[in-house]
Scaffold this motif. Sequence first.
Motif: not given
Length: 226
Positions: A79, A82-83, A85-86, A89-90, A211
Amino acid sequence: METNATGTNQLGLQNAGGASASLAGNFNDFLNLLTAQIQNQDPLSPMDSNEFTSQLVQFSAVEQAITTNSNLSSLIALEKANQITSAVGFLGTKIEAFGSTNSLTNGQAEFSYGLGANATSTQIIILDDVGQTIFNTAGETASGHHTFVWNGLDNNGTAQPDGKYSILVTSLDASGDPINTETGIVGTVTGFETTGDGSILLSLNGIGIPISDIVSVSHDQSGSGI
């Protein structure tokens, strides 16, 4: 930019693995001891197996707990990855997020606000970091989303130093009653960091933004808005 959460989860996985290995060693010792006692027991007075059965059950329960902990550590690590990686992307994108405090940078700070209904008057107030009014002007009166870019000048036309400033928006309807308003800040994401509880804050003009507070994301001047 901090990514300490990933390292912490790896440590948790290592601890779980060490506990599992230790349990396996103790369990093997227990089985060896049990085997030796069975082989050397007095046939006329056989030993009571209830205690060993109870210990076997306890070993099984501990093993299941360690396995569960290891699986949870793996899920948490996934998790966090994934956070992160997210968040990556910003980077470099322009976002709008709920909030009222933004940074004045090079004589510009961009805000947004939303009106819940049509208003007869709207007042925009810019406050400094101690809550003093620096600038005020009339705002839009139509319901919906609006943007406001402050040029960093106070009511006397004096340029203010870069730093954090807040927006306050008040709107009144035809009866003089206040209208529900929401404010937001706009800027480009330049980084992110993980907090002590593992959550991620995006850096927007030097201000940490969860986020979950993001309203819109774009690579240009457009946005869905508040």
